[in-house]
Write an enzyme that holds these catalytic residues in place. Structure first.
Site, PDB file in Angstrom:
ATOM      1  N   GLY A   1       7.118 -11.660 -40.270  1.00  0.00           N
ATOM      2  CA  GLY A   1       7.661 -10.498 -40.967  1.00  0.00           C
ATOM      3  C   GLY A   1       8.018 -10.818 -42.412  1.00  0.00           C
TER       4      GLY A   1
ATOM      5  N   ARG B   1       8.741 -24.403 -35.464  1.00  0.00           N
ATOM      6  CA  ARG B   1       9.811 -24.023 -36.395  1.00  0.00           C
ATOM      7  C   ARG B   1      10.906 -25.092 -36.468  1.00  0.00           C
ATOM      8  NH1 ARG B   1       9.997 -17.509 -35.216  1.00  0.00           N
ATOM      9  NH2 ARG B   1       8.865 -16.927 -37.090  1.00  0.00           N
TER      10      ARG B   1
END
Ligand code: ADP
Ligand code: MG
Length: 395
Positions: free
Chosen positions: A376, A34
């Site tokens: 998500g 990330r």
């Protein structure tokens, strides 16, 4: 959505909401995916002379200062990747943050401490959240939303700050949305979705939506046992969400009615306990002994799933096929990942653990069309929900 190219950033303070929520072992970053995904937007802004103020969250400190969730190790790694030191503020909007921002020259980068140390960040109370957003916005002149993994959250840094500053979407958010659009609008067929992982309840919404879109749904991982149980099989001590059985039975019927091929495991690695070195055997998925728990899909299932991926034109994969963190139970996840790489399809991997698994298993990242930084967020996009962080960037 306006992109960063449209902003005049030279000499101006630009607040970048990034997703730097990486797994840590103590203060060692175990997967920096990330952070690397956030570098292009940050360095593009810095090279155009912006004073870049990065903000992000790490873990779930729930509105309190918690040293184990400090972003300090992330600041160091980000600096290495940018090739320039990153100034680190030891608070989010306090004296340290203000002084750090004050000290930034053109083209320099700072990182604020974990946003979730502040109770306002995640508050459901609009006034509390708004007050924190005011303080955050006061640090900058422009806002860039680039934390794709957090765009499904109605949080101050994601939703409220862009309402207070001129804003644009960062390159990562633009790229992620482009890929997800391809999956929702007109996917090449056969379109196959592979779901696994642990959290069935999190993924029910996406299943309901996908049943109207996909040609084939493959279910493995911890989720599969709720499906097997719903079909009337005993699953021993395997992960099971009793309260979801009824809904899962409904999905099985719905898949049948719509002509969606539902593919479930036919054999399982059944272990005596949940442990790295647990003794285990291959058993039929319909005959899991009462004292065993399924920790991975078995060899016949690996072949079956691979064969169901071989002819795919589009694949979305979320959720590991087993407890891949344990070497002995990582084979099923590896087999599915390799089948994706071999398929020649447009392949998208979504989910923090799924992406981490791809890297941990040493698979080539460029073997996939896209590895999403958001689990998500990508699932909620596929569910057809409005994501607060994207909506705020649209206005
Ligand atoms: P993602 O982050 O990719 O969306 P999830 O968070 O839903 O995936 O699930 C990942 C977790 O699921 C992993 O930690 C993995 O160990 C766990 N898991 C997968 N299969 C099983 C299983 N059979 N039993 C228990 N846990 C499992
Ligand atoms: Mg996860």
């Amino acid at each position: 959505m306006q992109t960063i190219e449209a902003l005049d950033v030279k000499g101006r303070r630009v607040l970048v909401r990034a997703d730097l929520n990486v797994p840590l072992d103590g203060d060692v970053i175990t997967d920096d995916g990330r952070i690397r995904a956030s570098v292009p937007t940050i360095s593009a802004l810095a090279s155009r002379g912006a004073r870049v103020i990065v903000c992000a969250h790490l873990g779930r400190p729930k509105g309190k200062v918690a040293p184990q969730f400090s972003l300090a190790p992330v600041a160091a790694r980000l600096g290495e990747l940018l090739g320039h030191p990153v100034a680190f503020a030891s608070d989010v909007v306090g004296d340290s943050a203000r002084a750090t921002v004050e000290g930034l020259g053109d083209g320099e980068v700072a990182l604020l401490e974990n946003l979730r140390f502040e109770p306002g960040e995640e508050s459901k109370d609009d006034a509390l959240r708004g007050a924190f957003a005011d303080e955050l916005a006061a640090l900058a002149e422009l806002y860039v939303g680039d934390g794709f993994g957090a765009v499904h959250r109605k949080h101050a840094s994601v939703y409220d700050v862009p309402k207070r500053l001129p804003h644009a979407a960062g390159g990562l958010v633009v790229a992620e949305v482009e890929v997800l659009k391809k999956l929702t609008e007109d996917p090449a067929r056969p379109y196959v979705v592979v779901l696994g992982g642990a959290k069935v309840s999190d993924k029910l919404g996406v299943i309901a939506n996908l049943l109207g879109k996909v040609d084939r749904l493959i279910v493995g991982g911890g989720m599969a046992y709720t499906f097997l149980k719903a079909q009337g099989h005993e699953v021993g001590k395997s992960l099971l969400q009793e309260d979801q059985l009824e809904q899962v039975s409904g999905f099985i019927a719905e898949a049948d009615k719509r002509g969606v091929e539902l593919v479930l495991p036919v054999d399982i690695l059944a272990a005596t306990t949940f442990a790295e070195d647990a003794p285990h055997d291959v058993v039929e998925a319909t005959a899991i002994p009462a004292d065993r728990e399924g920790l991975d899909i078995g060899p016949k299932t690996r072949e079956l799933f691979a064969s169901k991926l071989a002819d795919a034109a589009t694949v979305f994969w979320n959720g590991p096929m087993g407890v891949f963190e344990f070497e002995a139970f990582s084979g099923g996840t590896r087999a599915v990942a390799e089948a994706l790489v071999a398929s020649g399809a447009f392949t998208v991997v979504g989910g923090g653990d799924s992406a981490a698994a791809v890297r941990k298993l040493g698979l080539p990242e460029d073997g996939f069309s896209h590895i999403s930084t958001g689990g998500g967020a990508s699932l909620e996009y596929l569910e057809g929900k409005t994501l607060p962080g994207l909506a705020a960037l649209e206005d």
